[in-house]
Design a protein around this motif. Structure first.
Motif, mmCIF file in Angstrom:
data_model
loop_
_atom_site.group_PDB
_atom_site.id
_atom_site.type_symbol
_atom_site.label_atom_id
_atom_site.label_comp_id
_atom_site.label_asym_id
_atom_site.label_seq_id
_atom_site.Cartn_x
_atom_site.Cartn_y
_atom_site.Cartn_z
ATOM 1 N N LEU A 53 27.217 46.604 -23.231
ATOM 2 C CA LEU A 53 28.231 46.384 -22.205
ATOM 3 C C LEU A 53 28.140 47.439 -21.104
ATOM 4 C CD1 LEU A 53 30.719 44.682 -21.391
ATOM 5 C CD2 LEU A 53 32.129 46.385 -22.540
ATOM 6 N N ILE A 54 27.825 48.669 -21.460
ATOM 7 C CA ILE A 54 27.816 49.767 -20.488
ATOM 8 C C ILE A 54 26.537 49.768 -19.654
ATOM 9 C CG2 ILE A 54 28.017 52.269 -20.222
ATOM 10 C CD1 ILE A 54 29.447 52.337 -22.935
ATOM 11 N N GLN A 55 25.393 49.415 -20.296
ATOM 12 C CA GLN A 55 24.088 49.547 -19.632
ATOM 13 C C GLN A 55 23.971 48.829 -18.295
ATOM 14 O OE1 GLN A 55 21.557 47.014 -19.348
ATOM 15 N NE2 GLN A 55 20.167 48.443 -18.318
ATOM 16 N N PRO A 56 24.483 47.576 -18.140
ATOM 17 C CA PRO A 56 24.332 46.909 -16.842
ATOM 18 C C PRO A 56 24.971 47.690 -15.688
ATOM 19 C CG PRO A 56 24.942 45.318 -18.508
ATOM 20 C CD PRO A 56 25.059 46.658 -19.146
ATOM 21 N N TYR A 57 26.080 48.384 -15.949
ATOM 22 C CA TYR A 57 26.728 49.151 -14.885
ATOM 23 C C TYR A 57 25.912 50.414 -14.553
ATOM 24 C CZ TYR A 57 30.593 46.018 -15.848
ATOM 25 O OH TYR A 57 31.352 44.893 -16.005
ATOM 26 N N ILE A 58 25.294 51.007 -15.584
ATOM 27 C CA ILE A 58 24.392 52.142 -15.355
ATOM 28 C C ILE A 58 23.200 51.673 -14.501
ATOM 29 C CG2 ILE A 58 22.809 53.752 -16.467
ATOM 30 C CD1 ILE A 58 25.612 54.557 -17.050
ATOM 31 N N GLU A 59 22.612 50.548 -14.903
ATOM 32 C CA GLU A 59 21.465 50.007 -14.157
ATOM 33 C C GLU A 59 21.843 49.725 -12.713
ATOM 34 O OE1 GLU A 59 19.618 45.665 -13.933
ATOM 35 O OE2 GLU A 59 19.286 46.576 -15.890
ATOM 36 N N ASN A 60 23.018 49.132 -12.497
ATOM 37 C CA ASN A 60 23.447 48.797 -11.146
ATOM 38 C C ASN A 60 23.629 50.056 -10.287
ATOM 39 O OD1 ASN A 60 24.369 46.360 -9.543
ATOM 40 N ND2 ASN A 60 26.069 47.739 -9.199
ATOM 41 N N ALA A 61 24.186 51.106 -10.907
ATOM 42 C CA ALA A 61 24.396 52.354 -10.178
ATOM 43 C C ALA A 61 23.061 52.955 -9.735
ATOM 44 C CB ALA A 61 25.150 53.350 -11.054
ATOM 45 N N ILE A 62 22.048 52.861 -10.617
ATOM 46 C CA ILE A 62 20.740 53.449 -10.292
ATOM 47 C C ILE A 62 20.011 52.611 -9.240
ATOM 48 C CG2 ILE A 62 18.452 54.020 -11.229
ATOM 49 C CD1 ILE A 62 19.867 54.637 -13.906
ATOM 50 N N TRP A 63 19.907 51.295 -9.521
ATOM 51 C CA TRP A 63 19.075 50.433 -8.677
ATOM 52 C C TRP A 63 19.679 50.188 -7.293
ATOM 53 C CZ3 TRP A 63 14.934 46.717 -10.382
ATOM 54 C CH2 TRP A 63 14.290 47.175 -11.533
ATOM 55 N N HIS A 64 20.995 50.036 -7.237
ATOM 56 C CA HIS A 64 21.602 49.638 -5.967
ATOM 57 C C HIS A 64 22.359 50.770 -5.271
ATOM 58 C CE1 HIS A 64 20.396 45.668 -7.020
ATOM 59 N NE2 HIS A 64 21.209 45.592 -8.057
ATOM 60 N N GLY A 65 22.696 51.815 -6.032
ATOM 61 C CA GLY A 65 23.422 52.919 -5.427
ATOM 62 C C GLY A 65 22.534 54.109 -5.136
ATOM 63 N N LEU A 66 21.923 54.664 -6.192
ATOM 64 C CA LEU A 66 21.185 55.916 -6.051
ATOM 65 C C LEU A 66 19.810 55.742 -5.412
ATOM 66 C CD1 LEU A 66 22.048 57.478 -9.528
ATOM 67 C CD2 LEU A 66 23.150 57.929 -7.325
ATOM 68 N N MET A 67 19.110 54.639 -5.750
ATOM 69 C CA MET A 67 17.745 54.478 -5.254
ATOM 70 C C MET A 67 17.682 54.159 -3.763
ATOM 71 S SD MET A 67 15.776 55.334 -7.569
ATOM 72 C CE MET A 67 17.079 56.498 -7.950
ATOM 73 N N GLU B 286 23.124 56.497 -27.170
ATOM 74 C CA GLU B 286 21.711 56.836 -27.404
ATOM 75 C C GLU B 286 20.798 55.910 -26.608
ATOM 76 O OE1 GLU B 286 20.398 56.136 -31.356
ATOM 77 O OE2 GLU B 286 18.447 57.077 -31.070
ATOM 78 N N MET B 287 21.116 54.590 -26.634
ATOM 79 C CA MET B 287 20.320 53.622 -25.890
ATOM 80 C C MET B 287 20.395 53.883 -24.392
ATOM 81 S SD MET B 287 20.429 50.614 -23.967
ATOM 82 C CE MET B 287 22.029 49.888 -24.278
ATOM 83 N N ILE B 288 21.607 54.195 -23.888
ATOM 84 C CA ILE B 288 21.800 54.445 -22.457
ATOM 85 C C ILE B 288 21.041 55.700 -22.028
ATOM 86 C CG2 ILE B 288 23.526 55.181 -20.762
ATOM 87 C CD1 ILE B 288 25.480 53.286 -22.211
ATOM 88 N N SER B 289 21.119 56.760 -22.834
ATOM 89 C CA SER B 289 20.439 58.016 -22.490
ATOM 90 C C SER B 289 18.932 57.805 -22.378
ATOM 91 C CB SER B 289 20.740 59.085 -23.543
ATOM 92 O OG SER B 289 22.108 59.390 -23.563
ATOM 93 N N LEU B 290 18.358 57.035 -23.335
ATOM 94 C CA LEU B 290 16.924 56.776 -23.289
ATOM 95 C C LEU B 290 16.561 55.929 -22.072
ATOM 96 C CD1 LEU B 290 14.235 57.183 -24.652
ATOM 97 C CD2 LEU B 290 14.690 55.203 -26.092
ATOM 98 N N TYR B 291 17.397 54.939 -21.755
ATOM 99 C CA TYR B 291 17.137 54.091 -20.582
ATOM 100 C C TYR B 291 17.148 54.930 -19.304
ATOM 101 C CZ TYR B 291 18.144 50.975 -16.721
ATOM 102 O OH TYR B 291 18.106 50.342 -15.511
ATOM 103 N N VAL B 292 18.152 55.814 -19.156
ATOM 104 C CA VAL B 292 18.239 56.639 -17.940
ATOM 105 C C VAL B 292 17.062 57.608 -17.866
ATOM 106 C CG1 VAL B 292 19.613 58.397 -16.748
ATOM 107 C CG2 VAL B 292 20.747 56.432 -17.781
ATOM 108 N N GLU B 293 16.657 58.131 -19.024
ATOM 109 C CA GLU B 293 15.514 59.041 -19.039
ATOM 110 C C GLU B 293 14.260 58.345 -18.508
ATOM 111 O OE1 GLU B 293 14.893 60.772 -22.832
ATOM 112 O OE2 GLU B 293 13.019 61.743 -22.278
ATOM 113 N N ILE B 294 14.082 57.069 -18.904
ATOM 114 C CA ILE B 294 12.929 56.299 -18.420
ATOM 115 C C ILE B 294 13.023 56.084 -16.914
ATOM 116 C CG2 ILE B 294 11.850 54.016 -18.498
ATOM 117 C CD1 ILE B 294 12.460 53.992 -21.500
ATOM 118 N N GLU B 295 14.223 55.746 -16.422
ATOM 119 C CA GLU B 295 14.399 55.519 -14.990
ATOM 120 C C GLU B 295 14.195 56.820 -14.201
ATOM 121 O OE1 GLU B 295 15.577 51.317 -14.531
ATOM 122 O OE2 GLU B 295 14.267 52.811 -13.748
ATOM 123 N N GLN B 296 14.612 57.945 -14.770
ATOM 124 C CA GLN B 296 14.375 59.227 -14.099
ATOM 125 C C GLN B 296 12.883 59.517 -13.988
ATOM 126 O OE1 GLN B 296 16.933 61.624 -16.664
ATOM 127 N NE2 GLN B 296 18.165 62.197 -14.887
#
Length: 590
Positions: free
Chosen positions: A480-494, A442-452
């Motif tokens: 534990l999962i969120q930092p890897y999600i953040e890294n994928a968005i900030w350094h990979g996708l963006m 739930e926390m990860i989904s909300l974080y990704v929604e904000i980044e989108q």
């Protein structure tokens, strides 16, 4: 809209039960109690432990019962519910030996309160029923029984069993009226008002908010007065419809009720009450389309909320260190005690005793060293979790700053609302070592929604959970999962630019009792990301903290053999096409 917390009734009940029992408190107990109420838990524990040692030597069962009960309350206050329950059950055994129903009832209630704070609501109700069954034939028990029924009503409100909750509160109201316990009856009024708001019976909520307001004013309980005004405006707001002719006028009247609440506590320090008022004013001004005022109060809310949590975090860190020092000193005293006992045998046979002392001392030293290292790892892991939250919040606040600079006021406001919800989730979960998988997702989904939102939906996101996985029962290390999600968005996708639309997938499966979490993106890959990072000087602090946490978790055998594998992905032309992170967590980990 918010309503007042059930906590008012809980705290009043705790003090009532505790002091209604004829315990023979002496000066040291009073001192320890005072330290506990000041939040100086480690010092209070040290005194209680010293008293327990004396009471065991003198075989004073009654005082031992009190000591265990007091230590259980301390550990409950600092959130160590498992250890507090251990002390409460030791106290129960002694109270049963003494055949003291009043002491037993108090301990049962403390256990019920402990389970309530740990969100084990059915267990809490079971122990409240034990108190009621124990005292139902006793005389002059109306206030104690009323308190139990009131707490049961509050728990049933949380469980959305509204009809049963109202029955319990009505019984409590009658019992307090019979015993002329006006203060506790006023708390029942507050809880019935909260129940009415929760079940959207706003007529009931208004009726009992007015009753509580009248009695709080007579008692000069100004925090209670403010709580009643907050409940009145919540009930009034709940009745409103946007199509009403006097919609804006009614909203303004709601604001006036909150102004009355502020006036009631103008000379009192009650940050939690102000927090509710600011949040409700933010919502009211938003519906009034007075966005400047809404923005003003949402800022006041976040400033005060951050201040409260900063104080709590600093207090937790200080308390962790104090508790660690206390336990370390206890271990050292244990070592000295064992050594002293062993010296007695020198009188009998010197050589045998010398060998025994060496062997026992080595064994004890290894045990103490192992426990100290384990405790240090626990402390370090807690400190790492506390570091990860500011890092995460700092990045999110940067996102808000950029968004506000680029977007319109309305869009920025919606973004802030999502961010506020995310903040609440992160802060609520920050003290937990583990979370249920559904809470983490739930926390990860909300974080990704904000980044989108921030990046104009430049990437797609999907979570795929295996059909055999029960996300409501499986626990994972928190954050534990969120930092890897953040890294994928900030350094990979963006860093993709217009090359292709970003895709971020999370796939969760289970094989042989091992949870496998795959985080895969179609970004620029790690090598290219390093070049971008060298330009903007941004480092993946979150991933480093997550890796260090996994290392400590493995050392402490909480999730044995947990690991992370990061793989670079390439297309048929051997060009970087993304990154895959695989996290392996044993499901039977504790």
């Amino acid at each position: 809209m918010n309503s007042n917390s059930y906590r008012i009734s809980l705290n009043t009940l705790f003090f009532f039960l505790f002091f209604s029992i004829p315990f023979a408190f002496h000066a040291q107990v009073d001192k320890a109690d005072s330290l506990k109420y000041q939040g100086r838990y480690a010092e209070a524990l040290h005194i209680y432990d010293s008293l327990l040692e004396v009471d065991i030597k003198t075989a004073n069962l009654r005082s031992q019962c009190v000591d265990y009960n007091n230590m259980g309350n301390v550990y409950s206050d600092i959130g160590n519910y498992k250890k507090s329950t251990e002390f409460f059950f030791k106290s129960i055994k002694l109270a049963e030996q003494l055949n003291n129903k009043q002491m037993l009832a108090s301990i049962y209630y403390n256990i019920a309160n402990n389970y309530f704070k740990a969100n084990k609501l059915n267990y809490s109700i079971d122990f409240l029923k034990k108190v009621i069954n124990l005292l139902k034939d006793e005389k002059n028990n109306e206030s104690i029984m009323g308190s139990c029924y009131d707490m049961m009503g509050g728990i049933m409100t949380v469980q959305k069993k509204f009809d049963s909750a109202l029955v319990c509160h009505n019984i409590a109201e009658k019992l307090f009226t019979k015993s002329q316990n006006i203060n506790m009856r006023t708390n029942v009024y507050v809880n019935i008002a909260n129940l009415g708001i929760a079940k959207r019976d706003f007529k009931l909520a208004k009726e009992y908010s007015l009753k509580s307001l009248s009695e709080f004013e007579e008692q000069k309980d100004y925090i209670g007065v403010a709580a009643s005004y907050i409940n009145l405006q919540a009930a009034k707001f709940g009745e409103l419809k946007s199509t009403d002719a006097n919609y804006n006028k009614s909203l303004t009247e709601c604001v006036a009720l909150l102004d009355s609440a502020i006036l009631a506590i103008k000379d009192i320090s009650s940050p939690e009450t102000y927090l509710v008022i600011y949040q409700d004013k933010d919502s009211l001004y938003y519906f009034l389309k007075q966005f400047d005022s809404a923005y003003f109060y949402v800022n006041k809310y976040h400033t005060l909320n951050d201040s409260i949590h900063a104080i709590e975090k600093n207090k937790q860190l200080d308390e962790l260190k104090l508790l660690y020092d206390v336990e370390k000193k206890e271990q050292e005293n244990l070592l000295l005690k064992k050594t002293s006992e062993n010296q007695h045998y020198l009188v009998v046979i010197l050589i045998i005793v010398l060998i025994s002392i060496v062997l026992v001392s080595l064994l004890i030293f290894r045990i103490v060293k192992f426990r100290s290292r384990h405790k240090a790892n626990q402390l370090e892991q807690q400190l790492l979790r506390l570091q990860m939250n500011p890092h995460f919040l700092f990045n999110a606040i940067n996102s808000i700053q950029n968004f506000i600079l680029k977007k319109s006021q309305q869009e920025a406001y919606d973004y802030l609302a999502k961010f506020a919800k995310l903040i609440r989730i992160v802060l609520n979960n920050s003290q937990e070592k583990t979370l249920l998988l559904n809470q983490e997702l739930e926390m990860i989904s909300l974080y990704v929604e904000i980044e989108q939102l921030r990046f104009n939906n430049s990437f797609d996101f999907d979570i795929d959970i295996g059909s055999k996985i029960n996300k409501y029962k499986i626990s994972v290390p928190s954050m534990l999962i969120q930092p890897y999600i953040e890294n994928a968005i900030w350094h990979g996708l963006m860093n993709l630019g217009s090359e292709r639309k970003g895709i971020l997938n999370v796939v969760i499966s289970e094989t042989n009792h091992v949870l496998k979490i795959i985080i895969q993106d179609n970004g620029v890959g790690r090598e290219m990301a390093k070049q971008f990072r060298s330009e903007d000087l941004h480092q993946s602090v979150g991933m480093k903290l997550a890796e260090k946490r996994l290392f400590l978790i493995n050392q402490m055998q909480e999730f044995e053999k947990a690991k992370v594998i990061v793989t670079d992905l390439y297309d048929s032309n051997k060009k970087a096409s993304g990154t895959k992170v695989e996290i392996f967590i044993p499901i039977n980990g504790k």
